[in-house]
Each structure stands twice: as C-alpha cells, then as structure tokens.
Motif scaffolding. Structure first.
Motif, PDB file in Angstrom:
ATOM      1  N   GLU A 277       2.841  -2.104  -9.723  1.00 19.05           N
ATOM      2  CA  GLU A 277       3.075  -2.047  -8.215  1.00 19.05           C
ATOM      3  C   GLU A 277       2.954  -1.569  -7.575  1.00 19.05           C
ATOM      4  OE1 GLU A 277       5.437  -5.299  -6.684  1.00 19.05           O
ATOM      5  OE2 GLU A 277       3.594  -6.577  -7.066  1.00 19.05           O
ATOM      6  N   ASN A 279       2.440   1.585  -7.515  1.00 15.84           N
ATOM      7  CA  ASN A 279       1.281   2.768  -7.345  1.00 15.84           C
ATOM      8  C   ASN A 279       1.479   2.975  -5.315  1.00 15.84           C
ATOM      9  OD1 ASN A 279      -0.097   4.865  -8.785  1.00 15.84           O
ATOM     10  ND2 ASN A 279      -1.834   2.678  -9.424  1.00 15.84           N
ATOM     11  N   SER A 280       1.813   1.940  -5.228  1.00 14.80           N
ATOM     12  CA  SER A 280       1.705   1.224  -3.567  1.00 14.80           C
ATOM     13  C   SER A 280       3.314   1.752  -3.267  1.00 14.80           C
ATOM     14  CB  SER A 280       1.883  -0.217  -3.696  1.00 14.80           C
ATOM     15  OG  SER A 280       3.425  -0.752  -4.117  1.00 14.80           O
ATOM     16  N   ARG A 281       4.048   2.679  -4.353  1.00 18.19           N
ATOM     17  CA  ARG A 281       4.876   3.118  -4.205  1.00 18.19           C
ATOM     18  C   ARG A 281       5.390   5.069  -3.927  1.00 18.19           C
ATOM     19  NH1 ARG A 281       7.417  -0.414  -7.344  1.00 18.19           N
ATOM     20  NH2 ARG A 281       7.689   0.318  -8.593  1.00 18.19           N
ATOM     21  N   ILE A 285       0.661   6.481   0.750  1.00 20.74           N
ATOM     22  CA  ILE A 285       0.144   5.208   0.634  1.00 20.74           C
ATOM     23  C   ILE A 285       0.854   4.410   1.499  1.00 20.74           C
ATOM     24  CG2 ILE A 285      -1.162   3.488  -0.683  1.00 20.74           C
ATOM     25  CD1 ILE A 285      -1.508   5.835  -2.163  1.00 20.74           C
ATOM     26  N   GLU A 287       1.136   1.390   2.379  1.00 18.51           N
ATOM     27  CA  GLU A 287       2.171   0.515   1.918  1.00 18.51           C
ATOM     28  C   GLU A 287       3.049   0.605   1.723  1.00 18.51           C
ATOM     29  OE1 GLU A 287      -0.964   1.082   0.404  1.00 18.51           O
ATOM     30  OE2 GLU A 287      -2.417  -0.469   0.576  1.00 18.51           O
ATOM     31  N   SER A 353       1.414   6.935  -8.808  1.00 21.01           N
ATOM     32  CA  SER A 353       2.793   5.885  -8.620  1.00 21.01           C
ATOM     33  C   SER A 353       4.062   7.749  -9.088  1.00 21.01           C
ATOM     34  CB  SER A 353       2.226   5.253  -9.728  1.00 21.01           C
ATOM     35  OG  SER A 353       4.390   4.695 -10.656  1.00 21.01           O
ATOM     36  N   THR A 507      -6.594   6.910   0.660  1.00 21.51           N
ATOM     37  CA  THR A 507      -5.751   6.499   1.714  1.00 21.51           C
ATOM     38  C   THR A 507      -7.184   6.372   2.549  1.00 21.51           C
ATOM     39  OG1 THR A 507      -5.612   8.182   2.550  1.00 21.51           O
ATOM     40  CG2 THR A 507      -3.811   6.608   1.090  1.00 21.51           C
TER      41      THR A 507
END
Length: 593
Positions: A277, A279-281, A285, A287, A353, A507
C-alpha cells in the motif's frame, strides 16, 4: 477427658468436606499423590514440609484421625503447594494469574486458613483460579496512531464482564488489542462478532489459548503490563500503557520495515500489505490525501532515521578500519554521498512508494559516500575547483563527484579498488531499482506475458535518451547563454516533459502532470544555481551531489514508470536498472578511458 474422647474431638475438628475440596483442587493440578508435590519437584523441596504417604491416604479417604500437629503439616504443605503454583503461573501462565489478581482486586490470594485446628478451603476462589482463560483479540483495520486509546477500553467495559487487558499487539497497518477472559465468554463474543453486533470498527477477532512467552519476554520480562479492570484508575492505566507501547512500536517500526523491505519474498512477509500500500503514499498520487499521517511516518524513517543510521554505520566502519583517508575527507564524502541519495529519492517518491525509495537512499548513500570519500581523500583537490566544475556543466552534473574525478582514478587508485568502487555504485543503483519494485511484488500482481515484459523494459530504458537530449540542447544554447545557464535551461525543458509523462501515466491527470513538472523545474533551478554559484566550496559540492542525484532520478523514475506501464513490475525494475546502473557506469568508465 479420656484419650478416646480427645481423639473424637480432634476428628470432629476436621470438616467432612475436606476430601471433596482437596479432590477438586487436584483435578486441575499435575501432582504426585505420595508427596503432594508437582511431579517434577525434587525430594529435597518436599522434605521442607513433610507429609507421609499414609497421611495423604488419610486425607483422600476422608479419615480424620490426625493429631493437631499432623494437621499443621497438612496445612503447611497445602500452603506451600499453592505458593509454588502461583510462582509457576507467574512464569508460565500470566493470563490466569492476572485474571485471578484482578478478580480478587489485585492483592488478595487464595489462602488455607486454620480455624480450631481445621482447614478451611474457599471453593469459590479455587474455581476462579482454575477457570479456563484464553486470549481474545479484536482487530481494528487502522494503524495504532489512527485509533484513540479509549476505543479499546470502551469495548472492554461494554462487552466484557471480567478479565484483564494485555496490550501487546500494536501492529503494522492495523491495531490488535488482546483481552484475557474466560473461555466461555470468548465464545459468546465470537458469536456476537459473527452476527455483526460488535460494531463496524472491529474487523476481525481471534481466540488463542497459547500463553507461551517469546525469548525476549523470558529474558527481559513481559512486553505489556496487565491492567486491573477493577481499579478506579483503570482508564488512565490503559492510556498510559497505550502510550508506552506506542512509543515502543515507533522505535521498532522503522527497522522492522527496513528489514522486510529487503525481503526476497516480500509478497509473503508479515508487512506485505504495508509495503504494497505504500505506493499510494507517493507525493503526487491522489490517494495520499487520506494517508497523510502514514506518509509522515514514512518520511520520518526515509529522510531521517535510515540515512542517519547508515551514515553512522559507514563512519564507524571508516574510522574502525585502517585507512589513509583523513577525517575531513570521510566526513565530506559521507555528507555529499547521502545528500545525493536523499535528493535523488525525491523525484522517485513523487510517483513511487516513498518507503521503497527510502530503502534505495540507504544503499545508494552507502555506495556513493564510500566513492566520494575515496575521491576527496586520495585525489588532488584541484579537480573539485570552481573552474573545473564550471568548465563543463554537463559532465559535472551528470557525473557528479564520481564522474568529475573519474579521469584521475587510474593515476591514483589501484585497479582492484577502482573495480570495487564502480561495482558498488552500479549495484547500489540496481538495488534501488529492485527496491522500487517491491511494493508491486507485495501486491501480488498478475503475471504478465514475457513478450510484454521485454517490450516494457526496452521502452522504459529508452527514457535514458533524455540525457542525450539535454546534452544536445546544452551544446546548441551555450554559445548564447553560457555553459551553466545553457545546461540548466536544457535540463528543465527535457525534465518537464519527462516528469509530465511519468505523472500522467501514474495518475491519468493532466493537471497533476503540469503541477509536478512545475515543482520539479523550480527545485532543479534552485539546486543547479547553488551548485554553480558556490562551486568549489563544501556547500557547492553538496549541491553538486544533490543536483547529480536529482538529475539522474528524473530519467530513472521515468524509465521505471514507463516500463511498469507496459510490462509490469519486472519490466519497470529491468528498465530502471539498465537506464541507471548500466548508463551511469558506462559514463564513468568512458571518462576514465
């Protein structure tokens, strides 16, 4: 009074319930009948409170023909046995002892009282001591920092009648709070969870009867402190324990993540979800808005703790081994090496990430610090003068400290040393590419056809062609604007296109692509301006190292994103490794030749 009358009085003094009480007591214990001691107790210990086999038979058979002195022996033995059992519980079954202590308001224990030469056993206390207890764990799908300490405590007060709280499971990516409660109550709560009546915040429950302690707990004591639910300050105890374990978790978490980030089987490691997860930080991005707290936790590790620990390790290694390098060269080498790695990780962290990029900071920081320290300590200082740096801006930034000094290496260093340093630098760049792919591996993405992987790797590697575009533009502009200005303008133009492309692929947002390109351009102008204006000074050398990392990271990131877009995680890794490791090594070797 005759002897027979005295004996009858003594017999009446012993309650008739003694046999059933002792028998019930023994149902839960592992004892040797002949000595009334644990089966593995030594005879020397048993001799401390003598009780013969025949006397034991009297108790089991309900024969009460014991003199007061012999009754004293029985009482002493029972008391001693209970004390031994409590000691055993303290070391083997913390849960049962904690439950007992909380039930009895912490300080009371079962006692065998002598009253008129008889033994009185409180059966209700025996039942409380030997009630079967289990660990009942509730799981919240939030990290510990996202949960109020009152949440777990309120659940306990609302749903559980008696027991104790054992906060030993504040985990990565979720929070688990463990209660030690009777088994029957745990079964009831499990059924309540299955019906959905425990609330939406609780995502899972676990029941375990394993009270074995880890080797850390055996050596250093229990990680958590059981909380007495009957105490008037129970809530405050819970909060204090929560804060203490949160501090402990924050101390351990960075090194746990670093360890599993380097795992070869990251998809099956305990932190697979956390790494996947991450990668979503990434900064750009969408998210990341809902994960800002988690991003701050990541940045504390990747920008401070990991580089600092690696730098201290490398400094200790340099000063601990016999070396001809001066302390100034070692310090400057480490400072510029980790500056390169830290600034180089930022364009990557915008789209990939930050956790994985932080791992790359560690390996690249160590390798480049070693190479820089050797360059500063073994080569002539004139190589790093302002005139030499400004003479060819492209070579100075693209090569950095390593590329700028490469022509002098064959004159000053042995061939094995040169090969070792270049291999370390190349492997560190490839290692950074491998770490960037770890979140994708942790998510267990579907396998992609080999043909697509090869095509994606080839397409991603082509991103390195942007370096050639910068060189061509610099040569065409330098006659009008000067060497440094021509390079800055060329890099900003090419890098803007590359970053826009990478951001859009990640994105699918034109606006984000423009925003990231603009921020990247501003940062590049600032770094390069400092590097050229303060050239030859320690600040200028640090800025030059940062500019080198920032420059290569732009094309390195694009290679990975494009490769992953067309061929998956493996293609992204291969593309970044070829563009970064092979490309930079080839440039340095060409400078030597």
């Amino acid at each position: 009074m005759t002897m027979d009358q005295q004996e009858g009085t003594q017999r009446e003094a012993v309650p008739g319930a003694l046999k059933s009480q002792v028998s019930k007591f023994l149902e839960h214990l592992d004892v040797k009948d002949s000595t009334f001691a644990t089966r593995f107790a030594s005879e020397k210990v048993c001799d401390k409170h003598p009780l013969t086999h025949s006397q034991w038979d009297h108790i089991c058979d309900g024969i009460v023909g014991l003199t007061p002195s012999k009754l004293g022996h029985v009482t002493s033995r029972l008391q001693w046995f209970l004390d031994e059992k409590i000691k055993e519980l303290k070391t083997k079954n913390v849960g049962a002892l904690a439950l007992l202590e909380c039930t009895l308001r912490q300080d009371q224990r079962i006692t065998f009282l002598q009253f008129k030469d008889s033994i009185i056993v409180d059966e209700s206390l025996l039942e409380r001591l030997y009630v079967k207890v289990v660990k009942f764990t509730i799981k919240f799908e939030k990290p510990p920092e996202g949960i109020s300490p009152d949440t777990g405590f309120d659940f306990f007060m609302r749903e559980i009648e008696k027991g104790t709280i054992d906060l030993n499971n504040l985990k990565e990516g979720c929070t688990e709070v463990t209660f030690i409660i009777p088994a029957e109550q745990a079964a009831t709560l499990r059924e309540a969870f299955a019906r959905g009546s425990l609330g939406n915040e609780i995502t899972n429950v676990f029941v375990s009867d394993d009270f074995r302690r880890t080797w850390i707990e055996r050596v250093f004591g229990s990680v958590s402190r059981p909380i007495n639910i009957l105490a008037t300050d129970a809530r405050e105890q819970f909060r204090r324990e929560w804060r203490r374990l949160m501090f402990r978790e924050e101390c351990i978490r960075p090194w746990r993540r670093l360890r599993f980030l380097f795992s070869r089987s990251v998809e099956s490691c305990p932190l697979a979800n956390v790494i996947g997860e991450s990668n979503s930080r990434a900064y750009a991005i969408p998210e990341v808005r809902g994960r800002f707290k988690s991003l701050i936790v990541d940045l504390r590790m990747t920008l401070v703790l990991w580089p600092l620990a690696a730098a201290i390790f490398l400094a200790a290694l340099f000063f601990g081994l016999p070396s001809a390098l001066s302390p100034a060269a070692i310090f400057l080498g480490i400072a510029t090496g980790f500056t390169l790695a830290l600034f180089g990780s930022q364009p990557c962290s915008a789209l990939i990430s930050p956790l994985a990029c932080g791992g790359g900071t560690v390996v690249m920081g160590i390798a480049f610090s070693a190479a820089h320290a050797v360059a500063f300590g073994r080569l002539e200082s004139g190589i790093f003068s302002a005139e030499n740096i400004r003479h060819d801006a492209f070579v100075s930034v693209v090569g950095g400290i390593v590329g700028l000094s490469a022509p002098e290496w064959p004159k000053r260093l042995a061939i094995p040393s040169i090969v070792f340093l270049i291999a370390c630098v190349a492997l560190s760049i490839a290692g950074a590419a491998w770490l960037m792919a770890q979140p994708g591996r942790a998510q267990r993405r579907r396998r992609i056809d080999n043909g697509k992987v090869v095509f994606g790797a080839f397409l991603g590697t082509c991103a390195g062609g942007g370096i050639g575009a910068v060189l061509g533009l610099t040569h065409s502009l330098q006659a009008r604007t000067g060497q440094a200005a021509a390079f800055i303008l060329s890099f900003v133009l090419v890098a803007s296109i590359w970053m826009f492309l990478s951001t859009y692929l990640r994105t699918r947002s034109w606006l984000r692509g423009v925003t990231v390109s603009f921020i990247h351009s501003v940062a590049a102008i600032l770094l390069l301006s400092i590097a050229f204006s303060r050239a030859g000074t320690p600040v200028g050398l640090a800025a030059l190292a940062a500019s080198c990392g920032f420059f290569h990271s732009t094309f390195f990131t694009t290679a990975f994103v494009v490769g992953e877009w067309r061929g998956g995680t493996t293609a992204g890794f291969v593309a970044a490794a070829l563009e970064g490791a092979v490309g930079f090594t080839a440039f340095v070797v060409s400078r030597m030749v």
